[in-house]
Motif scaffolding. Structure first.
Motif, PDB file in Angstrom:
ATOM      1  N   SER A  70       0.857  -1.187   0.000  1.00 31.68           N
ATOM      2  CA  SER A  70       0.000   0.000   0.000  1.00 31.68           C
ATOM      3  C   SER A  70       0.891   1.234   0.000  1.00 31.68           C
ATOM      4  CB  SER A  70      -0.912   0.027   1.241  1.00 31.68           C
ATOM      5  OG  SER A  70      -0.136   0.253   2.404  1.00 31.68           O
ATOM      6  N   GLY A  71       0.281   2.387  -0.240  1.00 35.17           N
ATOM      7  CA  GLY A  71       1.034   3.640  -0.156  1.00 35.17           C
ATOM      8  C   GLY A  71       1.595   3.832   1.240  1.00 35.17           C
ATOM      9  N   LEU A  72       0.796   3.498   2.253  1.00 37.42           N
ATOM     10  CA  LEU A  72       1.271   3.680   3.630  1.00 37.42           C
ATOM     11  C   LEU A  72       2.418   2.731   3.969  1.00 37.42           C
ATOM     12  CD1 LEU A  72      -1.942   4.578   5.630  1.00 37.42           C
ATOM     13  CD2 LEU A  72       0.103   5.963   5.279  1.00 37.42           C
TER      14      LEU A  72
ATOM     15  N   LEU B  38      -9.188   8.447  -5.209  1.00 36.66           N
ATOM     16  CA  LEU B  38      -9.062   9.295  -6.394  1.00 36.66           C
ATOM     17  C   LEU B  38      -8.223   8.561  -7.430  1.00 36.66           C
ATOM     18  CD1 LEU B  38      -5.877  10.917  -6.256  1.00 36.66           C
ATOM     19  CD2 LEU B  38      -6.959  11.271  -4.059  1.00 36.66           C
TER      20      LEU B  38
ATOM     21  N   ILE C 136      -5.017  -1.846  -4.028  1.00 37.90           N
ATOM     22  CA  ILE C 136      -4.282  -1.027  -3.058  1.00 37.90           C
ATOM     23  C   ILE C 136      -2.809  -1.377  -3.247  1.00 37.90           C
ATOM     24  CG2 ILE C 136      -3.822  -0.604  -0.598  1.00 37.90           C
ATOM     25  CD1 ILE C 136      -6.565   0.392  -1.246  1.00 37.90           C
ATOM     26  N   ALA C 137      -1.982  -0.351  -3.480  1.00 37.94           N
ATOM     27  CA  ALA C 137      -0.556  -0.613  -3.708  1.00 37.94           C
ATOM     28  C   ALA C 137       0.259   0.645  -3.467  1.00 37.94           C
ATOM     29  CB  ALA C 137      -0.328  -1.101  -5.148  1.00 37.94           C
TER      30      ALA C 137
ATOM     31  N   GLU D 235       4.304  16.913  -0.044  1.00 34.13           N
ATOM     32  CA  GLU D 235       3.404  16.517  -1.122  1.00 34.13           C
ATOM     33  C   GLU D 235       3.137  17.763  -1.957  1.00 34.13           C
ATOM     34  OE1 GLU D 235      -0.287  15.032   0.575  1.00 34.13           O
ATOM     35  OE2 GLU D 235       0.871  13.957   2.076  1.00 34.13           O
TER      36      GLU D 235
ATOM     37  N   THR E 169       1.916  11.190  -5.471  1.00 35.54           N
ATOM     38  CA  THR E 169       0.662  10.508  -5.816  1.00 35.54           C
ATOM     39  C   THR E 169      -0.271  11.363  -6.673  1.00 35.54           C
ATOM     40  OG1 THR E 169       0.752   9.237  -3.764  1.00 35.54           O
ATOM     41  CG2 THR E 169      -1.398   9.416  -4.820  1.00 35.54           C
ATOM     42  N   PHE E 170      -0.472  12.628  -6.269  1.00 34.75           N
ATOM     43  CA  PHE E 170      -1.470  13.460  -6.953  1.00 34.75           C
ATOM     44  C   PHE E 170      -1.042  13.830  -8.375  1.00 34.75           C
ATOM     45  CE2 PHE E 170      -5.045  15.356  -4.308  1.00 34.75           C
ATOM     46  CZ  PHE E 170      -5.098  14.271  -3.465  1.00 34.75           C
TER      47      PHE E 170
ATOM     48  N   TYR F   7      -0.982  14.205   3.885  1.00 37.61           N
ATOM     49  CA  TYR F   7      -2.006  13.166   3.793  1.00 37.61           C
ATOM     50  C   TYR F   7      -2.302  12.617   5.204  1.00 37.61           C
ATOM     51  CZ  TYR F   7      -4.117   8.651   2.733  1.00 37.61           C
ATOM     52  OH  TYR F   7      -4.950   7.570   2.693  1.00 37.61           O
TER      53      TYR F   7
ATOM     54  N   THR G  70      -2.329   2.986  -5.602  1.00 39.20           N
ATOM     55  CA  THR G  70      -3.777   2.807  -5.562  1.00 39.20           C
ATOM     56  C   THR G  70      -4.491   3.813  -6.471  1.00 39.20           C
ATOM     57  OG1 THR G  70      -3.430   2.303  -3.218  1.00 39.20           O
ATOM     58  CG2 THR G  70      -5.691   2.722  -3.899  1.00 39.20           C
ATOM     59  N   LYS G  71      -3.876   4.977  -6.673  1.00 35.46           N
ATOM     60  CA  LYS G  71      -4.546   6.093  -7.338  1.00 35.46           C
ATOM     61  C   LYS G  71      -4.282   6.071  -8.851  1.00 35.46           C
ATOM     62  CE  LYS G  71      -5.423   6.833  -3.000  1.00 35.46           C
ATOM     63  NZ  LYS G  71      -4.599   7.641  -2.125  1.00 35.46           N
TER      64      LYS G  71
ATOM     65  N   ILE H 189       5.447   4.463   2.637  1.00 33.09           N
ATOM     66  CA  ILE H 189       5.841   5.542   3.551  1.00 33.09           C
ATOM     67  C   ILE H 189       6.552   4.960   4.775  1.00 33.09           C
ATOM     68  CG2 ILE H 189       4.894   7.343   5.085  1.00 33.09           C
ATOM     69  CD1 ILE H 189       2.658   7.757   2.941  1.00 33.09           C
TER      70      ILE H 189
ATOM     71  N   SER I 240       1.158   6.377  -3.622  1.00 34.77           N
ATOM     72  CA  SER I 240       0.047   5.480  -3.433  1.00 34.77           C
ATOM     73  C   SER I 240      -0.319   5.046  -4.847  1.00 34.77           C
ATOM     74  CB  SER I 240      -1.130   6.184  -2.760  1.00 34.77           C
ATOM     75  OG  SER I 240      -2.248   5.317  -2.824  1.00 34.77           O
TER      76      SER I 240
ATOM     77  N   ASP J 264       5.929  12.845  -1.890  1.00 31.89           N
ATOM     78  CA  ASP J 264       4.786  11.983  -2.207  1.00 31.89           C
ATOM     79  C   ASP J 264       4.197  12.516  -3.518  1.00 31.89           C
ATOM     80  OD1 ASP J 264       2.260  10.840  -2.446  1.00 31.89           O
ATOM     81  OD2 ASP J 264       1.895  10.813  -0.287  1.00 31.89           O
TER      82      ASP J 264
HETATM   83  C1  LIG Z   1      -4.042   7.496  -0.739  1.00 32.70           C
HETATM   84  C2  LIG Z   1      -2.794   8.239  -0.431  1.00 32.70           C
HETATM   85  C3  LIG Z   1      -1.781   7.681   0.371  1.00 32.70           C
HETATM   86  C4  LIG Z   1      -1.932   6.328   1.035  1.00 32.70           C
HETATM   87  O1  LIG Z   1      -1.932   5.313   0.113  1.00 32.70           O
HETATM   88  P1  LIG Z   1      -2.691   3.886   0.356  1.00 32.70           P
HETATM   89  O2  LIG Z   1      -2.429   3.201  -0.929  1.00 32.70           O
HETATM   90  O3  LIG Z   1      -4.121   4.205   0.608  1.00 32.70           O
HETATM   91  O4  LIG Z   1      -2.040   3.249   1.529  1.00 32.70           O
HETATM   92  C5  LIG Z   1      -0.633   8.430   0.566  1.00 32.70           C
HETATM   93  N1  LIG Z   1      -0.475   9.658   0.032  1.00 32.70           N
HETATM   94  C6  LIG Z   1      -1.439  10.237  -0.717  1.00 32.70           C
HETATM   95  C7  LIG Z   1      -1.212  11.599  -1.261  1.00 32.70           C
HETATM   96  C8  LIG Z   1      -2.627   9.549  -0.977  1.00 32.70           C
HETATM   97  O5  LIG Z   1      -3.580  10.135  -1.707  1.00 32.70           O
END
Ligand SMILES: *Cc1c(COP(=O)(O)O)cnc(C)c1O
Length: 388
Positions: free
Chosen positions: A72-74, A324, A203-204, A140, A171-172, A97, A193-194, A77, A191, A169
């Motif tokens: 997962s993203g967490l 998202l 979830i990754a 972020e 992700t966005f 986050y 996941t997004k 981290i 993450s 981070d």
């Molecule tokens: C969702 C998210 C995470 C956590 O990721 P998971 O895959 O839900 O564990 C971390 N940072 C940002 C910016 C996120 O949007």
């Protein structure tokens, strides 16, 4: 070669069968030719061929030396935090986050790691918090949910001059729109996941490091702690990355249209989208991103939460859900959902008002999305008039 072609080209054809899609190596262990002599794989916590393809792709996309895929993203981290030792200090962006805040504060603080949450919109702000114990700068950009922008280049040079590890981070933005390692970051996390997955079906997480040495440390931590990504989810991510460039630009194009549309409504107080020229971080975003991403948020006049709730109820294409980055548009009310655990005063001071709505703009036709919003807003207007 253009990036899109080189990424597609980097997905290997299966040498055994010629399969165009990377096989899912659903195995826990690998037969050895002799004790300690193997084909590069011995036990699947340590290495898996399917996972390795994704890891190479994400490293290439971010322009890093090594990619490591997590459950997962967490978990990604968490692996970065394990580079630290008791007594070390972190400077983190203040509207971090929520899950990262929870991990830093409620998991790592008790192991003797101290975190300072700092507004980095003026990068020099961080200098006041740097001590000889400061080891990590964590940011972020854009942030969630008010899309604040941090200046990566300036923060990177401050981090370098104070010898801090600089982790972003990403992700966005996704690596298609923003490449922090080229602007001074040492580590990027996702993450996955997004946007990387892109279809709201897994979830990754991922860590990408600038150097092999840092990558080896993260890899060691992963093997020692165990939060690996499964072969199937790795396969879904390889598949997601095949269309990442197409998707991310379409998300951004749609989000800009939706933001411009919302900006004209008299019911709405603020629209937060870095692609709008009046957004505080617009200039910096334009200098470090290729487009402005697929997430935006806005709130209603007088911070009217009832209006926000009614609006969400009237939407049809935007589904009410956290998360998202998927093909389907999603909407949420952070004050009641993603940011509910943050004390109200703290939440309000970081711009997350009671009526703030976050949209993850999907891949539908933009005209259908604005029509959905227009219809929901019209219903609010009719109700407001009736109440008068
Ligand atoms: C969702 C998210 C995470 C956590 O990721 P998971 O895959 O839900 O564990 C971390 N940072 C940002 C910016 C996120 O949007």
């Amino acid at each position: 070669m253009k990036e899109t072609s080189s990424i597609l080209h980097a997905i290997p054809v299966d040498p055994l069968t010629g399969a165009v899609s990377v096989p899912i190596y659903q195995t826990s262990t690998f037969v050895q030719d002799a004790p300690g002599v193997n084909k590069g794989f011995d036990y699947a916590r340590t290495n898996n061929p399917t996972r390795q393809v994704f890891e190479n792709l994400i490293a290439q996309l971010e322009g890093g030396a090594k990619g490591i895929a997590f459950a997962s993203g967490l978990a990604a981290i968490d692996a970065v935090l394990k580079l630290l030792e008791a007594g070390d200090e972190i400077i983190a962006i203040d509207d971090i986050y929520g899950g990262a805040f929870r991990q830093f504060t409620h998991v790592y603080q008790k192991f003797g790691i101290k975190v300072h949450y700092v507004d980095v919109s003026i990068p020099e702000n961080i200098i006041d918090y740097i001590t000889p114990k400061t080891k990590l700068l964590w940011i972020e950009t854009p942030t969630n949910p008010t899309l604040k922008i941090a200046d990566l280049k300036t923060l990177g040079s401050i981090a370098q001059s104070f010898n801090l590890l600089f982790c972003v981070d990403n992700t966005f933005a996704s690596p298609v729109l923003q490449k922090p390692l080229s602007l001074g970051a040492d580590i990027v996390i996702h993450s996955a996941t997004k946007y990387l997955g892109g279809h709201s079906d897994l979830i990754a997480g991922a860590v990408v490091t600038k150097t092999d040495e840092l990558g080896d440390k993260i890899k060691f931590i992963q093997n020692a702690s165990g939060a690996i990504l499964s072969p199937f989810d790795s396969w879904l991510l390889i598949r997601g990355i095949e269309t990442l460039h197409l998707r991310v630009f379409k998300h951004a194009e749609n989000a800009l249209k939706v933001a411009q549309f919302l900006n004209q409504s008299e019911l709405i107080r603020n629209v937060y989208y870095p692609g709008l020229p009046n957004h505080l971080g617009h200039q910096i975003a334009a200098s470090q991103m290729l487009a402005f991403g697929g997430v935006l948020s806005f709130d209603f006049h007088d911070d009217d939460k009832e209006l926000a709730l009614a609006f969400l109820k009237h939407l049809k294409l935007f589904k009410l859900a956290e998360s998202l980055g998927g093909a389907k548009s999603l909407c949420c009310l952070p004050s009641e959902m993603t940011h509910k655990s943050i004390p109200r005063e703290k939440r309000l001071s970081s711009g997350v008002s009671d009526s703030l709505v976050r949209l993850s703009v999907g891949l539908e036709d933009a005209a259908d999305l604005t029509e959905d919003i227009q219809r929901a807003l019209n219903k609010l207007k009719i109700n407001t008039i009736q109440h008068d």
